[in-house]
Design a protein around this motif. Structure first.
Motif, mmCIF file in Angstrom:
data_model
loop_
_atom_site.group_PDB
_atom_site.id
_atom_site.type_symbol
_atom_site.label_atom_id
_atom_site.label_comp_id
_atom_site.label_asym_id
_atom_site.label_seq_id
_atom_site.Cartn_x
_atom_site.Cartn_y
_atom_site.Cartn_z
ATOM 1 N N SER A 22 6.808 0.205 0.219
ATOM 2 C CA SER A 22 7.283 1.918 -0.167
ATOM 3 C C SER A 22 6.677 2.361 1.510
ATOM 4 O O SER A 22 5.230 2.588 1.401
ATOM 5 N N SER A 23 7.321 3.902 1.982
ATOM 6 C CA SER A 23 6.455 4.675 3.401
ATOM 7 C C SER A 23 7.116 5.782 2.822
ATOM 8 O O SER A 23 7.623 6.278 1.390
ATOM 9 N N VAL A 24 5.956 6.622 3.553
ATOM 10 C CA VAL A 24 6.514 7.871 3.076
ATOM 11 C C VAL A 24 5.585 9.298 2.229
ATOM 12 O O VAL A 24 4.093 8.952 2.485
ATOM 13 N N VAL A 25 7.152 9.733 1.577
ATOM 14 C CA VAL A 25 6.597 10.035 0.830
ATOM 15 C C VAL A 25 7.071 9.881 -0.667
ATOM 16 O O VAL A 25 5.889 9.304 -2.031
ATOM 17 N N MET A 26 7.895 9.362 -1.219
ATOM 18 C CA MET A 26 8.296 9.004 -2.675
ATOM 19 C C MET A 26 7.889 8.268 -3.603
ATOM 20 O O MET A 26 7.374 8.778 -4.257
ATOM 21 N N GLY A 27 7.673 6.746 -2.436
ATOM 22 C CA GLY A 27 7.491 5.982 -3.185
ATOM 23 C C GLY A 27 6.186 5.770 -3.070
ATOM 24 O O GLY A 27 5.442 5.613 -4.063
ATOM 25 N N PRO A 28 4.824 6.006 -1.666
ATOM 26 C CA PRO A 28 3.928 6.462 -1.873
ATOM 27 C C PRO A 28 3.115 6.880 -3.045
ATOM 28 O O PRO A 28 2.005 7.100 -3.785
#
Length: 418
Positions: A22-28
């Motif tokens: 994942s990338s950006v905010v939700m997954g990280p």
């Protein structure tokens, strides 16, 4: 953040390994929480890196402040998943993982050769969790989904306007990303528990739109809960215009006078005990029916005195109240200081940093910030070795551009996601 020799596993999820695509905010954010709890999180990035690395402020390129928080307790491997060699390396990593988390459309994963079927063929026990905008079962499947859009589509921006009479606005937080990220973390752990008990993995979908609709409708379904409806949607107390920090004579006060005891004590404090028999204030139901008038009354009373005076008297009257904090006040808050919540640690390349501590206390399996947020591809070589590649094969992957490490050439182009 001084590295510990070998980064020993700590926390209740020690022994769980997660492949984070994942990338950006939700997954990280989901995997940051899981990493804080002890999971070994392997962050797979494109050779250009996660977009969020470029969001400043930062001391060094690719090490923005949000990346430093969201990607601690992780190892980074940079793979070009559009190449056969990069895809194969990812699949070999998946063979040793309990779960794989991604946040692009399932169709895009399939085009990369990383569909559930492809991954499960290599590891039947794996939990394959997709956290993206909209369920694949509905007509919104595949639409773009960012925090602002999801806040708007699930009524949050409109609720601000309904309460204030002003224009719609977004909450000044990545609210949808983080709230649904927590759903994803819970779902992943739940599915891993099932896989370990049953020996069978599964595919899991956690959509942002439905996740935030779950939150807003939980509070605001109101009269539409019933069929036929017993009234309009909305929770009146949350929508009352005066439900906000109350202005005092010299600042603001956060105050919630909630139950009958609180109200009786408040009326005694302000010298108006007879108001306990006022029909607007006589019991929880009556106050709820007149909530706009109730909050307006309190607002008129509170603005007559200074904040410190109110706080002292309200504490003696056992009425819940607090001082209004700005974000910078949290850095000096005495409670957060006493509990060690704001950690000051040394990052190997970024210097002295502040970061929130892992949440909660586990007496038998304490949590820790074991690893600082990694540079792009910092752990590529060690992770490829763990996946069974020898030195010559690893060097060949770097030479062909299928993988990248911190000492390999910079890629061309702008940072992007997977």
């Amino acid at each position: 953040m001084s590295p510990q020799p070998g980064f020993p596993a700590t926390g209740p999820l020690a022994g769980v390994r997660i492949l984070d695509l994942s990338s950006v905010v939700m997954g990280p954010y989901a995997t940051q929480v899981l990493g804080d709890l002890g999971a070994d999180v392997v962050k797979v990035e494109s050779p250009a890196g996660d977009n969020l690395r470029a969001v400043g402020p930062m001391r060094n390129p690719g090490m923005g402040h949000l990346h430093l928080h969201l990607n601690r307790n992780k190892r980074s491997i940079a793979l070009d998943l559009k190449t056969p060699e990069g895809r194969e390396a990812c699949l070999r990593l998946a063979e040793g993982c309990d779960a794989l988390l991604y946040n692009i459309r399932p169709q895009a994963m399939a085009r990369l050769g990383l569909s559930y079927e492809a991954v499960a063929a290599r590891n039947p026990r794996i939990v394959y969790l997709g956290a993206y905008g909209f369920s694949e079962q509905g007509p919104y499947a595949g639409r773009p989904a960012y925090d602002d859009l999801i806040q708007g589509q699930t009524g949050i921006a409109a609720l601000y306007a309904q309460q204030s009479g002003d224009v719609p606005r977004y909450a000044p937080l990545t609210l949808a990303d983080r709230a649904v990220g927590l759903h994803a973390a819970i779902a992943l752990v739940s599915a891993v528990l099932h896989a370990r008990a049953s020996g069978r993995g599964q595919q899991v979908e956690i959509p942002m739109f439905e996740g935030m609709a779950h939150m807003t409708l939980g509070d605001h379904l109101g009269g539409a809960t019933f069929d036929p409806p017993l009234g309009p949607v909305g929770y009146a107390r949350l929508l009352a215009p005066h439900r906000r920090p109350y202005a005092t004579a010299d600042g603001y006060l956060c105050l919630l006078i909630y139950n009958d005891k609180h109200w009786h004590n408040f009326f005694a404090l302000i010298g108006r005990p007879e108001l306990a028999d006022d029909p607007r204030f006589r019991g929880h139901g009556a106050r709820a029916a007149h909530i706009g008038e109730v909050y307006a009354f309190v607002a008129d009373v509170v603005r007559q005195r200074a904040t410190d005076d109110w706080l002292a008297d309200l504490a003696r009257a056992d009425i819940p109240a607090a001082r209004l904090h700005a974000i910078e006040d949290l850095l000096d808050d005495e409670h957060l200081a006493a509990t060690g919540f704001i950690r000051e640690q040394d990052h190997p390349t970024e210097g002295r940093l502040r970061t929130p501590a892992p949440l909660g206390r586990y007496a038998g399996t304490p949590t820790a910030i074991r690893r600082p947020a990694p540079a792009l591809g910092q752990h590529s070589r060690e992770l490829l070795a763990e996946a069974g590649y020898d030195d010559a094969a690893i060097d060949a992957l770097f030479a062909r551009g299928a993988a990248r490490s911190t000492d390999s050439p910079e890629p061309t182009g702008k940072p992007d996601g997977l």
